[in-house]
Scaffold this active site. Structure first.
Site, mmCIF file in Angstrom:
data_model
loop_
_atom_site.group_PDB
_atom_site.id
_atom_site.type_symbol
_atom_site.label_atom_id
_atom_site.label_comp_id
_atom_site.label_asym_id
_atom_site.label_seq_id
_atom_site.Cartn_x
_atom_site.Cartn_y
_atom_site.Cartn_z
ATOM 1 N N ILE A 151 28.176 -14.114 50.492
ATOM 2 C CA ILE A 151 28.328 -13.787 51.908
ATOM 3 C C ILE A 151 26.971 -13.579 52.567
ATOM 4 O O ILE A 151 26.804 -13.836 53.770
ATOM 5 C CB ILE A 151 29.236 -12.543 52.093
ATOM 6 C CG1 ILE A 151 29.563 -12.326 53.572
ATOM 7 C CG2 ILE A 151 28.608 -11.312 51.475
ATOM 8 C CD1 ILE A 151 30.274 -13.484 54.242
ATOM 9 N N ASP A 152 25.980 -13.147 51.803
ATOM 10 C CA ASP A 152 24.638 -12.997 52.372
ATOM 11 C C ASP A 152 24.070 -14.345 52.791
ATOM 12 O O ASP A 152 23.437 -14.465 53.851
ATOM 13 C CB ASP A 152 23.705 -12.287 51.390
ATOM 14 C CG ASP A 152 23.668 -12.934 50.010
ATOM 15 O OD1 ASP A 152 24.603 -13.684 49.652
ATOM 16 O OD2 ASP A 152 22.697 -12.678 49.262
ATOM 17 N N THR A 173 -3.427 -12.346 31.123
ATOM 18 C CA THR A 173 -1.977 -12.516 31.020
ATOM 19 C C THR A 173 -1.282 -12.014 32.275
ATOM 20 O O THR A 173 -0.327 -12.625 32.764
ATOM 21 C CB THR A 173 -1.444 -11.765 29.785
ATOM 22 O OG1 THR A 173 -2.034 -12.321 28.614
ATOM 23 C CG2 THR A 173 0.072 -11.882 29.680
ATOM 24 N N LEU A 194 25.158 -4.447 52.142
ATOM 25 C CA LEU A 194 25.085 -3.869 50.806
ATOM 26 C C LEU A 194 24.465 -4.901 49.865
ATOM 27 O O LEU A 194 25.154 -5.750 49.296
ATOM 28 C CB LEU A 194 26.473 -3.459 50.302
ATOM 29 C CG LEU A 194 27.096 -2.187 50.899
ATOM 30 C CD1 LEU A 194 27.492 -2.402 52.360
ATOM 31 C CD2 LEU A 194 28.321 -1.760 50.101
ATOM 32 N N TYR A 203 30.366 -25.541 49.951
ATOM 33 C CA TYR A 203 30.923 -25.215 48.640
ATOM 34 C C TYR A 203 32.337 -25.763 48.470
ATOM 35 O O TYR A 203 33.163 -25.668 49.376
ATOM 36 C CB TYR A 203 30.927 -23.698 48.441
ATOM 37 C CG TYR A 203 29.721 -23.166 47.701
ATOM 38 C CD1 TYR A 203 28.460 -23.716 47.901
ATOM 39 C CD2 TYR A 203 29.846 -22.113 46.801
ATOM 40 C CE1 TYR A 203 27.357 -23.228 47.225
ATOM 41 C CE2 TYR A 203 28.745 -21.615 46.120
ATOM 42 C CZ TYR A 203 27.500 -22.181 46.330
ATOM 43 O OH TYR A 203 26.409 -21.698 45.647
#
Length: 251
Positions: free
Chosen positions: A103-104, A178, A7, A95
């Site tokens: 989680i990805d 631009t 997801l 971490y």
């Protein structure tokens, strides 16, 4: 056979896995697809009945609720969500608060290690560009998160009142419109960050890492990054297959 659900921020992806390996084709539905739930119901009903359903979620809670409702309605199975932990399938998170690592990102590193690619840098380009360094022992050494080129351009257009574009720009080094300047600046900045992170990772890992490019925009990024790189599609689903298989063994 397990059904795996990824997801993401812009779309849902799914596939089937046998053991730790993805076996089926990968299906996908963008969240803004008309009649999303009815189309997902039909896709789920067409699959061989899975033994279990495992999912990785970075999407909003409302999107997760949609998918849960479809799975429960069609398959009569309660999905199991994979969460970030300190150590998963031989990958040790850098971490300080492991649960806060996306989680990805964690599953992408699980997939990379499972495929024998460590030491490596995993650059995943979707809504954001994430960069992670993984050493040969499976230790995550840290990473970066930055807006994707598309998001960079959207942010600038939203903040600069007198900057506007009429079309999608090209990527060139010496832009004279631009549109081209905005597109080029964003994409070349992303490519430069990937290159610099890979250089810094080589020192941290004390080895030349393999550069893996994942995410929907990875092919476009690969064309801009100097040096050797390898496309690594469906990294989240591949990592989820490994994690789901390990969870079954633990049960």
């Amino acid at each position: 056979m397990n059904l795996l659900l990824d997801l993401g921020n812009t779309r849902l992806k799914w596939t089937l896995a046998e053991g730790a390996r993805v076996r089926g084709a990968v299906g996908a539905l963008a969240w803004d697809t008309p009649d999303f739930e009815s189309r997902l119901d039909a896709a789920l009903a067409a699959l061989p009945p899975p033994r279990a359903v495992h999912m990785a979620v970075v999407a909003a809670a409302a999107r997760e609720a949609q998918v849960l409702a479809c799975v429960r309605r069609v398959l009569r199975i309660e999905p199991r969500a994979q969460h970030s932990v300190a150590t998963l399938c031989g990958v040790h998170s850098a971490y300080r608060e492991p649960a806060r690592l996306g989680i990805d990102r964690l599953l992408g590193m699980v997939a990379a290690r499972g495929a024998g690619h460590a030491p490596c840098v995993l650059a995943s380009l979707g809504t954001a560009l994430t960069l992670d360094a993984l050493d040969a022992a499976g230790r995550h050494r840290g990473g970066l998160i930055v807006a994707s080129p598309a998001l960079m351009q959207q942010a600038l257009l939203g903040a600069a009142a007198r900057v506007s574009v009429q079309s999608v720009g090209r990527v060139v080094w010496m832009a004279d419109t631009t549109e081209d300047a905005l597109s080029s600046g964003a994409w070349l900045a992303a490519a430069a960050l990937v290159e610099r992170f890979s250089e810094e990772s080589a020192q941290a890992l004390d080895a030349q890492p393999r550069l893996l490019l994942a995410g929907g925009d990875a092919p476009r990024l690969q064309a801009l990054v100097r040096g050797a790189s390898q496309l690594f599609p469906d990294a989240v689903l591949r990592g989820l297959a490994i994690a789901a298989d390990a969870q079954r063994d633990a049960d």
